[in-house]
Design a protein around this motif. Structure first.
Motif, PDB file in Angstrom:
ATOM      1  N   GLN A   1      36.751  13.129  46.429  1.00 45.59           N
ATOM      2  CA  GLN A   1      35.803  14.228  46.240  1.00 45.59           C
ATOM      3  C   GLN A   1      35.767  15.098  47.495  1.00 45.59           C
ATOM      4  O   GLN A   1      35.686  14.589  48.614  1.00 45.59           O
ATOM      5  N   ASP A   2      35.829  16.395  47.270  1.00 49.81           N
ATOM      6  CA  ASP A   2      35.729  17.353  48.367  1.00 49.81           C
ATOM      7  C   ASP A   2      34.249  17.476  48.748  1.00 49.81           C
ATOM      8  O   ASP A   2      33.437  17.918  47.927  1.00 49.81           O
TER       9      ASP A   2
ATOM     10  N   THR B   1      32.804  21.168  48.285  1.00 51.89           N
ATOM     11  CA  THR B   1      32.711  21.794  46.960  1.00 51.89           C
ATOM     12  C   THR B   1      32.242  20.834  45.874  1.00 51.89           C
ATOM     13  O   THR B   1      31.925  21.287  44.769  1.00 51.89           O
ATOM     14  N   SER B   2      32.237  19.519  46.188  1.00 51.70           N
ATOM     15  CA  SER B   2      31.879  18.468  45.215  1.00 51.70           C
ATOM     16  C   SER B   2      32.889  18.336  44.075  1.00 51.70           C
ATOM     17  O   SER B   2      32.636  17.616  43.102  1.00 51.70           O
ATOM     18  N   LYS B   3      34.031  18.986  44.179  1.00 53.53           N
ATOM     19  CA  LYS B   3      35.058  18.843  43.158  1.00 53.53           C
ATOM     20  C   LYS B   3      35.802  17.518  43.350  1.00 53.53           C
ATOM     21  O   LYS B   3      35.908  17.002  44.467  1.00 53.53           O
ATOM     22  N   TYR B   4      36.333  17.004  42.228  1.00 56.94           N
ATOM     23  CA  TYR B   4      37.050  15.734  42.255  1.00 56.94           C
ATOM     24  C   TYR B   4      38.548  15.979  42.082  1.00 56.94           C
ATOM     25  O   TYR B   4      38.969  16.880  41.334  1.00 56.94           O
ATOM     26  N   TYR B   5      39.337  15.112  42.746  1.00 59.76           N
ATOM     27  CA  TYR B   5      40.787  15.235  42.707  1.00 59.76           C
ATOM     28  C   TYR B   5      41.406  13.849  42.469  1.00 59.76           C
ATOM     29  O   TYR B   5      40.841  12.830  42.875  1.00 59.76           O
TER      30      TYR B   5
ATOM     31  N   GLU C   1      43.176  18.705  40.827  1.00 56.04           N
ATOM     32  CA  GLU C   1      41.751  18.603  40.514  1.00 56.04           C
ATOM     33  C   GLU C   1      41.558  17.940  39.150  1.00 56.04           C
ATOM     34  O   GLU C   1      42.328  18.183  38.213  1.00 56.04           O
TER      35      GLU C   1
ATOM     36  N   THR D   1      39.634  17.779  35.853  1.00 59.77           N
ATOM     37  CA  THR D   1      38.815  18.713  35.077  1.00 59.77           C
ATOM     38  C   THR D   1      38.249  18.052  33.822  1.00 59.77           C
ATOM     39  O   THR D   1      37.963  18.727  32.839  1.00 59.77           O
TER      40      THR D   1
ATOM     41  N   ALA E   1      31.748  14.288  36.857  1.00 62.98           N
ATOM     42  CA  ALA E   1      30.859  14.116  38.016  1.00 62.98           C
ATOM     43  C   ALA E   1      29.860  12.989  37.801  1.00 62.98           C
ATOM     44  O   ALA E   1      29.329  12.428  38.772  1.00 62.98           O
TER      45      ALA E   1
END
Length: 499
Positions: A357-358, A361-365, A380, A382, A387
């Motif tokens: 997780q970044d 930005t709270s984005k997941y990869y 990423e 999607t 989340a």
């Protein structure tokens, strides 16, 4: 002239002897009388499936003997011998268990596979007749799934015991109580792990990790004594109340167990060759033991090398199995840095998958790599509602990412970057998700097949359910292959294997 006459005479004499001998042999063939002996065959003796029995129970077999010439034979006309063929490291021998026609004998042998042999000898002719089959000697806990549950904040270990002969599972609730184990009641459950025992090669380790401590159960009886606590497997200034939250295990050279203990944001390991005990010195350091970094509980190892995550510096690190410290993964391998590690696993595909997780930005990869090689995927995620996911598992043969959100189970396709709803357990929570790691996968057909099944544990507030699902290709709907209920809140599952 005399010489030629002599030669002719001798040759004639030899020919005469040959003719007489040939005539005598031909004539003698009619003087032999061939009598068929009494033949014996067996019925009501299973040579296809064999027999299975718990150690200490009585094995009862009532064979039917068919004679070709002795239909009215008395039992006393024959002698009988039942034996088990024993194979030990230094010798092979037969152990007689009965000399009666019918077998009724208590089997007091150690759990394992044996040849059961039955010999009947005709006392009149002295001719023996043999038959053999397989005998599986086991215990109620010989083999099967171990399920660690949370029941009102306390640990309970259940078992699905596998019958190798009839190919069914028997369910035992509170298996430690059934086996009258001496292990005291345990607090909050963390993990159950099954693998070879590193400090005694050739033995087997069943580890129970709870808030009350970390203990090894006796491999055949599940009994326990104080020396089976993890403290007795470690050397160094071990603090009082030391407990392990997670163990990551792999086989070194497919033979020697390598374990990583995670406790209080540190990792401890051992050298299975020189010092088969855990040294209380954290592996998570860069050569300066006095300043260890905070390490993630997730470890990916192929037995030779391991990859871990430095939570302080937010980067991947690596160590060989005999290392006392770590080094950063080479920048040439192109592993991302600056992220938080959410989850990581390595399965038998030889791929490591890491969810990152970044923090900005709270984005997941999702990252994919083979240990020691450059990463092959970093994209990423999607997926729907990712989340809020709580449990993760990667299909070892198809590479799909499964994740749960409450009672919903999704399958995420890495190529299409889409998620597909596979289960919706309304009113339930999915508490456990994995593809089981079978260490003897290549040597046992069942294990090879079961390693591909998705294990799902769910809880409705009072009852836990364990299910196994096959995973079709091309995003097909998963298919349930087995289901059991009557558990608590399932926290961890492991399989007690046999080699």
């Amino acid at each position: 002239m005399k010489s030629n006459i002599k030669k002719i005479f001798i040759n004639s004499l030899l020919i005469g002897f040959f003719i007489v001998g040939f005539y005598a042999c031909n004539k003698d063939q009619g003087n032999y009388v061939y009598n068929d002996i009494n033949e014996l065959s067996f019925e009501s003796f299973d040579t296809v499936n064999g027999y299975s029995i718990f150690a200490g129970d009585s094995l009862k077999i009532y064979p039917k003997l068919i004679m070709t010439k002795d239909q009215d034979a008395s039992v006393s006309d024959y002698s009988y011998e039942w034996s088990l063929h024993i194979v030990e490291s230094l010798r092979t021998y037969d152990s007689v268990i009965s000399t009666e026609k019918n077998l009724v004998a208590k089997i007091m042998f150690s759990p394992g596979n044996y040849f059961l042999q039955y010999k009947v000898t005709d006392k009149t002719t002295g001719v023996p007749f043999h038959i053999r089959t397989n005998l599986m000697v086991s215990t109620p806990v010989y083999e099967g799934y171990l399920i660690l549950n949370d029941v009102d904040g306390q640990s309970r270990l259940d078992m699905l015991s596998y019958d190798n002969v009839n190919h069914v599972f028997a369910q035992y609730t509170n298996v430690l109580g059934k086996m009258e184990s001496s292990l005291p009641s345990q607090g909050e459950p963390y993990q159950v792990l099954c693998i070879n025992y590193p400090t005694h090669m050739g033995l087997y380790g069943i580890y129970l990790l709870t808030a009350s401590g970390t203990n090894r159960l006796e491999e055949e009886t599940f009994d326990w004594e104080p020396v089976n606590n993890i403290r007795y497997m470690m050397v160094g200034a071990i603090p009082e109340g030391f407990k392990v939250r997670r163990i990551t295990a792999e086989m070194l050279y497919s033979r020697y167990p390598l374990l990583y203990l995670y406790s209080d944001e540190s990792l401890y390991t051992h050298d299975p060759f020189n010092l088969p005990m855990f040294t209380y010195i954290p592996l998570n350091n860069y050569g300066n033991i006095s300043q260890p970094f905070r390490v993630s509980p997730y470890v990916a190892t192929n037995g030779n090398n391991a990859v871990m995550y430095d939570m302080d510096n937010r980067n991947f690190v690596t160590a060989a199995y005999r290392s006392k410290s770590v080094t950063e993964v080479s920048a040439a391998l192109n592993y991302p840095t600056g992220y938080d590690l959410v989850y990581m696993e390595r399965n038998y595909s030889n791929n490591v998958y890491a969810i990152l997780q970044d923090p900005s930005t709270s984005k997941y990869y999702l990252l994919r790599f083979v240990i020691g090689k450059a990463q092959t995927y970093f994209e990423e995620i999607t997926g729907t509602d990712f989340a809020n996911a709580t449990h993760y598992a990667i299909s070892p043969d198809l590479g799909y990412l499964f994740y749960s959100v409450g009672g919903k189970l999704y399958e995420y396709d890495l190529s299409l970057k889409t998620s597909i709803l596979m289960l919706d357990k309304v009113g339930e929570e999915i508490t456990y998700l994995s593809f089981q790691n079978f260490y003897n996968r290549t040597g046992n057909t069942n294990y090879g097949n079961w390693a591909k099944l998705l294990t799902v544990g769910s809880y409705d507030g009072s009852n836990g359910t364990l299910e196994l699902y096959s995973v079709p290709s091309v995003n097909g709907q998963i298919v349930r292959t087995n289901q059991w209920t009557g558990f608590g809140k399932i926290v961890s599952v492991a399989y007690r294997e046999r080699y």
